[in-house]
Design a protein around this motif. Structure first.
Motif, PDB file in Angstrom:
ATOM      1  N   CYS A  88      50.086  78.009  38.761  1.00 31.66           N
ATOM      2  CA  CYS A  88      50.637  78.038  37.403  1.00 31.66           C
ATOM      3  C   CYS A  88      49.537  77.500  36.476  1.00 31.66           C
ATOM      4  CB  CYS A  88      51.874  77.147  37.327  1.00 31.66           C
ATOM      5  SG  CYS A  88      52.492  77.029  35.638  1.00 31.66           S
TER       6      CYS A  88
ATOM      7  N   GLU B  70      52.071  82.753  53.542  1.00 32.53           N
ATOM      8  CA  GLU B  70      51.634  83.965  54.261  1.00 32.53           C
ATOM      9  C   GLU B  70      50.115  84.137  54.224  1.00 32.53           C
ATOM     10  OE1 GLU B  70      54.023  84.378  51.545  1.00 32.53           O
ATOM     11  OE2 GLU B  70      52.238  84.321  50.320  1.00 32.53           O
TER      12      GLU B  70
ATOM     13  N   THR C  64      48.393  87.599  48.591  1.00 32.27           N
ATOM     14  CA  THR C  64      49.472  86.616  48.538  1.00 32.27           C
ATOM     15  C   THR C  64      50.716  87.282  47.941  1.00 32.27           C
ATOM     16  OG1 THR C  64      49.231  85.749  46.296  1.00 32.27           O
ATOM     17  CG2 THR C  64      47.687  84.908  47.943  1.00 32.27           C
ATOM     18  N   LYS C  65      51.834  86.567  48.020  1.00 34.05           N
ATOM     19  CA  LYS C  65      53.097  87.101  47.500  1.00 34.05           C
ATOM     20  C   LYS C  65      52.983  87.406  45.996  1.00 34.05           C
ATOM     21  CE  LYS C  65      57.735  85.403  47.295  1.00 34.05           C
ATOM     22  NZ  LYS C  65      58.523  84.216  47.630  1.00 34.05           N
ATOM     23  N   TYR C  66      52.400  86.448  45.258  1.00 32.46           N
ATOM     24  CA  TYR C  66      52.243  86.641  43.810  1.00 32.46           C
ATOM     25  C   TYR C  66      51.293  87.793  43.512  1.00 32.46           C
ATOM     26  CZ  TYR C  66      55.038  82.845  42.006  1.00 32.46           C
ATOM     27  OH  TYR C  66      56.098  82.049  41.652  1.00 32.46           O
TER      28      TYR C  66
ATOM     29  N   THR D  12      53.912  71.122  46.762  1.00 38.47           N
ATOM     30  CA  THR D  12      54.858  70.131  46.260  1.00 38.47           C
ATOM     31  C   THR D  12      56.275  70.507  46.705  1.00 38.47           C
ATOM     32  OG1 THR D  12      54.751  71.368  44.223  1.00 38.47           O
ATOM     33  CG2 THR D  12      53.564  69.294  44.267  1.00 38.47           C
TER      34      THR D  12
ATOM     35  N   ALA E 190      48.437  67.846  45.654  1.00 35.99           N
ATOM     36  CA  ALA E 190      47.171  68.028  46.385  1.00 35.99           C
ATOM     37  C   ALA E 190      46.008  67.289  45.734  1.00 35.99           C
ATOM     38  CB  ALA E 190      46.862  69.512  46.461  1.00 35.99           C
TER      39      ALA E 190
ATOM     40  N   ILE F 171      45.356  72.352  37.994  1.00 33.95           N
ATOM     41  CA  ILE F 171      44.696  71.884  39.223  1.00 33.95           C
ATOM     42  C   ILE F 171      43.266  71.402  38.948  1.00 33.95           C
ATOM     43  CG2 ILE F 171      43.889  72.548  41.543  1.00 33.95           C
ATOM     44  CD1 ILE F 171      46.860  72.623  41.576  1.00 33.95           C
TER      45      ILE F 171
ATOM     46  N   GLU G  48      44.168  74.844  51.522  1.00 32.93           N
ATOM     47  CA  GLU G  48      44.781  75.675  50.467  1.00 32.93           C
ATOM     48  C   GLU G  48      45.765  74.832  49.660  1.00 32.93           C
ATOM     49  OE1 GLU G  48      46.773  79.360  51.577  1.00 32.93           O
ATOM     50  OE2 GLU G  48      47.257  79.771  49.477  1.00 32.93           O
ATOM     51  N   ILE G  49      45.677  74.954  48.357  1.00 33.03           N
ATOM     52  CA  ILE G  49      46.620  74.236  47.482  1.00 33.03           C
ATOM     53  C   ILE G  49      47.653  75.220  46.955  1.00 33.03           C
ATOM     54  CG2 ILE G  49      46.885  72.944  45.325  1.00 33.03           C
ATOM     55  CD1 ILE G  49      44.063  71.954  45.598  1.00 33.03           C
ATOM     56  N   GLY G  50      48.925  74.845  47.043  1.00 36.63           N
ATOM     57  CA  GLY G  50      49.999  75.687  46.490  1.00 36.63           C
ATOM     58  C   GLY G  50      50.138  76.976  47.270  1.00 36.63           C
TER      59      GLY G  50
END
Ligand code: SAM
Length: 315
Positions: A112, A44, A181-183, A63, A90, A124, A37-39
């Motif tokens: 983003c 969670e 996810t949180k977002y 990052t 990544a 990405i 997984e990236i970012g």
């Protein structure tokens, strides 16, 4: 010449799942398949997936150091043993740390989109990273992108559609996955649209990697140094082929009888910052990487150590 040797050495090294560049079997203690997984943000999503899928190993890239910290606490509290996290970009690290065909799935959730044109290279799924994925994913392996930005979903779809190495699936609007996810929770609350894009790898590609495994620390002994030449290195830039370095600063450490040079090097797009130390020995001087900073020993890092030794030697 040095460049060619470095590249040749890389190709001569065995490239199996167990060996170069990273021994994932030893890290996890088994040969289970790998999801990346990236970012991952607070981690969670990865933690929940890892808990639900003990037969899969997870590697997350971020990052942000805070993100790594939060994720590791989450893994610890939930007794999750099949997930690891790595700090850094990544797109470069996945190229360097995974052998060909070793990843089964790559997940990117709500990245983003970097909407400004001048920030396009920060997105990405740029062309070079799609080629990396065509190498590191196993055939039939997938990439999964979730985003709330319609033009970004479309751009990623277009990029993968153009690639002969992937089969792009139609974008799914307002998808519903069991883990959020949180977002995602935030955007769901605001009633935003969401888009899920999946592409399957159908053909292999081979990228050129620049790391050479855990090779020896570059160092050089010289008889004596010219202090003026040493101080003169500040702000100087050196280049040889695709290897570049800049000496950002020169520090004198009188207590330890040494000098420290702050260096930024790049091998193509792989940028690192570290110190090169110059130590006084009984009858000579030793130029080496300072152990406080531990850069990957790329051709540019080695070039910087050897070039600095060459330039400061008193003749
Ligand atoms: C908008 S947040 C999304 C977090 C999480 N996936 C979620 O959905 O809640 C994007 C995250 O990606 C990370 N990130 C951005 N570019 C990255 C890169 N090249 N490599 C690793 N992480 C990156 C950022 O630090 C940030 O935490």
């Amino acid at each position: 010449m040095h460049d060619k040797i470095a590249v040749l050495k890389y190709f001569l090294k065995p490239q199996t799942f167990d060996e170069y560049p990273v021994n994932w079997k030893d890290i996890f203690g088994n040969r289970k398949k790998l999801y990346v997984e990236i970012g991952f943000g607070s981690g969670e999503y990865m933690a929940a997936l890892a808990k639900e899928n003990p037969d899969i190993n997870f590697v997350g890239f971020e990052t942000s150091l805070t993100a790594l910290y939060k994720a590791q606490i989450n893994f610890y509290k939930n007794n999750i043993k099949n997930a690891r996290v790595i700090q850094g970009d990544a797109r470069l690290l996945i190229r360097e740390l995974f052998p060909s065909g070793s990843i089964s799935k790559l997940i990117v959730n709500f990245p983003c989109p970097w909407p400004k044109k001048r920030h396009k290279e920060r997105r990405i799924f740029i062309e070079s990273f799609i080629l990396t994925l065509a190498d590191v994913l196993r055939k039939g392996g997938t990439i999964e992108l979730a985003t709330d930005v319609d033009w970004y979903a479309q751009e990623v779809y277009d990029n993968f559609s153009k690639s002969e190495f992937f089969e792009a699936q139609e974008i799914i609007e307002n998808f519903n996955r069991p883990i959020k996810t949180k977002y995602e929770l935030k955007w769901d609350k605001e009633g935003r649209n969401k888009y899920l894009f999946i592409a399957k790898k159908v053909k292999d590609y081979k990228v050129l990697r620049i790391l050479e495994g855990v090779s020896e620390m570059p160092h050089k002994n010289i008889n004596s140094i010219d202090i003026d030449k040493l101080k003169d290195l500040k702000d100087k830039k050196f280049q040889e082929g695709n290897k570049t370095f800049v000496v950002n600063n020169v520090y004198e450490d009188m207590i330890n009888d040494r000098y420290l040079l702050k260096v930024v090097s790049s091998d193509d797009d792989f940028i690192q910052q570290y110190y090169v130390a110059i130590y006084k020995k009984t009858n000579s001087w030793l130029v080496k990487l300072d152990s406080v900073t531990i850069p990957y020993r790329t051709p540019a890092v080695k070039f910087s150590v050897y070039k600095i030794a060459e330039l400061i030697e008193e003749i």
